[in-house]
Scaffold this active site. Structure first.
Site, short mmCIF file in Angstrom:
data_model
loop_
_atom_site.label_atom_id
_atom_site.label_comp_id
_atom_site.label_asym_id
_atom_site.label_seq_id
_atom_site.Cartn_x
_atom_site.Cartn_y
_atom_site.Cartn_z
N GLU B 322 42.00 36.97 39.34
CA GLU B 322 40.69 37.42 39.89
C GLU B 322 40.21 38.62 39.07
O GLU B 322 39.76 39.63 39.62
CB GLU B 322 40.84 37.78 41.37
CG GLU B 322 41.49 36.68 42.19
CD GLU B 322 41.69 37.04 43.67
OE1 GLU B 322 42.00 38.20 43.96
OE2 GLU B 322 41.50 36.15 44.52
N CYS B 417 38.96 37.19 52.89
CA CYS B 417 38.39 38.52 52.64
C CYS B 417 36.87 38.49 52.58
O CYS B 417 36.21 39.42 53.03
CB CYS B 417 38.97 39.12 51.36
SG CYS B 417 38.70 38.12 49.91
#
Lengths: 655, 655
Positions: B322, B417
């Site tokens: 990420e 998230c």
């Protein structure tokens, strides 16, 4: 030779031992294979190369043979590295006898033979590590795959030397396999997860005349993908245990076992498995005259080469599963494009040329050979690409799950399938040059050589005198054994050749009406020393891809003769994406004997997008961007990555 | 408010409770958050959504509190989902009191509080599963990260309701953390693998006035990346055990711990961690007047937004880790571009706007908000993108390691998230509209609203009457508390606005000489009800990217106002890569109230490459390709993937 069904006009292949290549271009490769690759691989399988990952391949055979104690090491299919080495040696010896090399091979064969079990079984992984687990994980464990490679080696070595030792070993193993697999009660009704045994058994059948090897091969092909799915059931029976942690696709298209092969319409799954299977299918179709199987081969060929092949003859566009993805999905930078897959494509093309003498098969064969396969090996024969991208930015290879793409060739892989595969192909190139159907000799590949063909029962010597691919003209001399013979010589007109001129014994010949599926068929009574003078036009061609290919729209690639070209950072600077080639740009060829082993470069003037005027900004309202002229040099794709590490691209934007 | 160093002109932020938004565009989102997202997430953290993956988040707190038996479940950072829900509730209640919602939140807070340990520690994973392993794997286990999110929730809820329960709980935890971490002997000289606590402690410091929270935050920032590297040493001390199997980068740039933060020059590593850290750095720099830290923030901002940001305000271009990749590497189809990262970028921009009133920060803030953040949620508030690609071909997402890219939004993620992060941002939008420095009120975002600002010690009410972004004009009414006040109103001139007109109380005002870093500064004695009439030009703009961006060369993207546009299959058919937009093509805007919640589309005539004439071929010598005219419709990027699944592209080739 057996014909099950009504005989069809099937062409015969040619053995590489019947061809002597003396081509300036190819002899260098033959020498590399013999003097560098085979010795290096010999050392590698003997774990004598300090800087390479250990192979353990010979050691495994020694342990399985009881010659030394120890544990199995390496990949579950490590045996196949020894097989591919032996096979390459076999091909080398067919054309270049070498006592020392033969002695080394005999020693290896002794060890291999000693590892054979009393019942004929031969596989070091299972013998050493899991003797009670034979044939319990065909999906993943490559037992029949390894058997197939050793059978190919045995046939090649036997044809080279006449020595039967390994051939007998492998016949015993094949007989044992035949006793284990089949539809009869008590037999395993399965097939290998990785196809290879099928094409190997066809070779064994031809070498020995034993029909049961043909039937066993056909059984494996016919059974594949039948319901209930064997590979799925096997996995269930193992309690869903997997050998490779990531393996998920049992019985699916990964191993082309999702449906019976005759129903398959698209080239799917693991690319190497696919083309090895198609090779066997075509071979069996030709041998048996099985029209349904032949139709399946043609359909798969058309899908594979018409929708799923890179311009370099590379196939298998995604790293995930080393697989085909979907029609027209051919990303250059994410490409998997495994060297072995293009080698398998060449096998498939060669078998298709026996079924149907259409130059489209030879065009693809040549494309894969002169581009992806040659690119797979460095010019010094010491480093190899497993993955053959069409576009590389080295920094990007370290990101974005592109780690499979390497900007430089690697020495030797943990999974070392590609280097020995390149070696065995290059050592047997002669096989791919001709095929003969009835009284026609088809010339598929042009290379300086001397060959002996059996045409309509007569031996005919063909001598090609040409500097191809450095030059595009040559003379083909015909020497019928009997002094004079009525036969046809069919000259391939390659897809890159818009026009050709033919003279026979100095007299121009009109080729009007002589063309048949891409071949100029010259039929006449040929006398000893008759000569065909052939001149192929070999222009520089800007190629474009079908607009359905997303990655290449608006771009062109250059080709000249069999070579696809690329731009490389070493010649053109980095940021190659900034280059645009005007549609009107004049392009010149220039032979540079001192560059990269002697190549013909293509030069022109491109436009490079100017980087100035941005003042650190990342985005701005669109302006007409400035460009600067830049001389640009294209090199043949196969020669890339032989200088400093840098960017490369086959496709260039056209303005 | 404390100033460590020589005071600099630092702007104050504004609390979202001081802003009432009554924008047609934004009110819909506020309602979605309150009526759909927050209730859905409440059900989700309580495991009451049958079709979603179970969250276990509340159950973990109940188990840790001894309210029920059981084992910990979910991600190691599952607590943060409860925190983000509470924080979003806090922001909602700040502007829309709701007894029932407050009651639900109070119940959750009771459970959270009950899970706190006698010494103040609060983390359900370690309390339930490994009470003796507290603080032994800061690199991976998110203890301080979860603490930070709960601190943010506590502050938001306290500001909304005045209730101290959760605030007190988190002060006790923060005090305990302060007793555990630091440079003093006996303390752990470490910091969290995932930054978050730092920015949260700054909020706690402001809410409570407790200077030690500021000092603790600064300690974490200052200590990060110092040698010897704490995260590496911690990993060694654990015997190199990892919590996440793939985790390899301890102490490297993945967690921005490769060097002290003041030395960092490039936005590297995990994108969310990076921007959360930069947010805290900017906050601390402003609070302390630390010039070195401020310089680091500016350098990182420039690298991040000048070389590593998508035109949609998305950041973090690679899925692997990420992470950021490298300068100008911004692939649209492989993009990671996490919604949470753009939210963090907004936090960073807001803090930078306090340090320096330069519209470049607000431009990026607006870009990220109107494009990536809004795209992160479906128009019905029920589905979310984690990854926000700029180019999608659905079939390709199933291949090529692009599996992180989804062509349709997903309901709820195992690692959830993004949805609560979107909710808390949208529920607190008012915070991002203004900042105030001395006697200047800066208007960063235009939206229909009524706000109360403290300007130079006086309360000033600002009313924005505008239908922005549907329209680009509006009236801003000024109501100083005292009837009349000398102060400056600074109007942002957005980067998409080439010119603006201002009238004050009906009189045109020349803006010559009034512009300061992208703001038109109107300073005068303002009386109650004085009105600024502002008209922003909002043309359709073709944008281009810096030529160093490989993926976008030769392409344009359309923008209008804050919106980046895209083409979608639903409007334009598939094979979007075949479209080319002529540089001369006229483009018209048209508002369609019935489409996708009401959007302004852009229409024009493009050229589509003809697919005919290929006769099944994949490659051919280049010809001038035929094209056909096609009406093309662009929609705002945020609205994509709200119809049937299909292709999408932000960038279109320009001809």
């Amino acid at each position: 030779m057996m014909k099950d069904a009504a005989s069809m006009p099937l062409a015969e292949g040619i053995a590489s031992k019947d061809v002597r290549i003396h081509s300036r271009f190819w002899s260098r490769y033959a020498e590399l294979v013999k003097d560098t690759v085979i010795p290096y691989q010999y050392e590698a399988i003997h774990d004598r190369i300090p800087e390479a990952e250990k192979s353990y391949a010979i050691q495994n055979f020694r342990i399985a043979a009881g010659l030394e104690p120890g544990e199995f090491n390496g990949m579950v299919f490590q045996d196949s590295d020894v097989a591919k080495w032996l096979e390459a040696v076999g091909y080398c010896l067919q054309t270049q006898p070498d006592e020392e090399l033969e002695r080394l091979a005999d020693e290896v064969i002794e060890i291999v033979a000693a590892a054979q079990q009393p019942d004929g079984y031969l596989n070091t992984y299972f013998t050493i590590k899991a003797p009670d687990k034979r044939w319990t994980n065909l999906a993943e464990c490559h037992e029949l795959y390894c058997a197939g490679h050793m059978i190919e080696a045995a046939v090649a070595y036997y044809e080279a030397t006449g020595k039967r030792k390994l051939l007998d070993v492998m016949c015993r193993f094949a007989d044992y396999i035949d006793s284990v697999f089949g539809r009869e009660p008590g037999k395993i009704r399965g097939y290998d997860g990785h196809q290879e045994i099928e094409l190997a058994l066809m070779k064994l059948y031809r070498a020995t005349g034993e029909k049961r090897y043909f039937r066993l091969s056909r059984y494996f092909i016919d059974e594949r993908g039948q319901a209930p799915n064997y590979l799925t059931e096997e996995w269930e029976q193992r309690g869903r245990q997997t050998f490779f942690p990531d393996m998920k696709d049992f019985g699916g298209d990964y191993a082309q076992a999702h449906e019976p092969v005759r129903q398959q319409r698209e080239a799917t799954g693991h690319a190497v498995r696919a083309v090895y299977m198609y090779t066997a299918m075509a071979d069996i179709a030709g041998e048996s005259g099985d029209a349904g199987l032949m139709e399946a081969c043609k359909r798969l060929w058309d899908n594979l080469t018409g929708k799923r092949m890179y311009i370099t003859g590379a196939i298998g566009s995604q790293a995930f599963g080393e697989r085909f993805s979907f029609d027209y999905d051919l990303p250059g930078d994410l490409a998997y494009a495994e060297t072995c897959a293009s080698i398998g494509l060449i096998f498939f093309a060669e078998r298709m040329l026996r079924l149907e003498q259409d130059s489209k098969y030879a065009d693809v064969l040549e494309r894969a050979l002169y581009n992806t396969v040659l690119a797979g090996m460095s010019l010094d024969g010491k480093a190899f690409f497993y993955v053959n991208p069409l576009e590389v930015v080295p920094e990007a290879c370290e990101h974005h799950n592109k780690q499979h793409v390497k900007p430089t060739r690697q020495g030797w892989f943990g999974c070392a399938c590609c280097p020995p595969n390149v070696a065995r192909l290059l050592a047997s190139l002669g096989k791919y040059m001709y095929s003969v159907r009835e009284r026609t000799a088809y010339i598929h590949l042009y290379m300086g050589s001397e060959s002996t063909l059996n045409v309509d029962g007569r031996r005919v010597r063909l001598m090609q005198e040409t500097d191809f691919p450095h030059a595009s003209d040559g003379i083909i001399r015909v020497y019928p054994e009997s002094g004079e013979a009525v036969l046809a010589i069919a000259l391939r007109q390659p897809d890159w050749c818009p026009a050709l001129q033919v003279r026979i014994n100095g007299e121009p010949v009109s080729t009007d009406g002589l063309s048949d599926k891409g071949y100029i068929v010259l039929e006449r009574a040929w006398g000893a020393g008759d000569e065909i003078e052939l001149t192929l036009e070999m222009p520089i061609i800007r190629m474009q891809a079908n607009p359905l290919v997303r990655e290449t729209i608006g771009k062109v690639a250059l080709q000249r003769g069999p070579f696809v070209y690329c731009v490389e950072e070493a010649d053109n600077g980095n940021r190659l994406h900034e280059l645009q080639l005007p549609a009107s740009a004049a392009l010149q060829e220039e032979h540079r004997s001192g560059l990269l082993g002697g190549i013909t470069v293509i030069q022109g003037t491109a436009e490079r997008t100017a980087e100035d005027g941005w003042a650190g900004r990342l985005y701005r309202p669109a302006e007409k961007e400035g460009t600067a002229s830049q001389d640009v040099t294209f090199i043949p794709y196969y020669a890339w990555a032989n200088r400093e590490c840098g960017e490369m691209s086959v496709w260039v934007r056209q303005s």
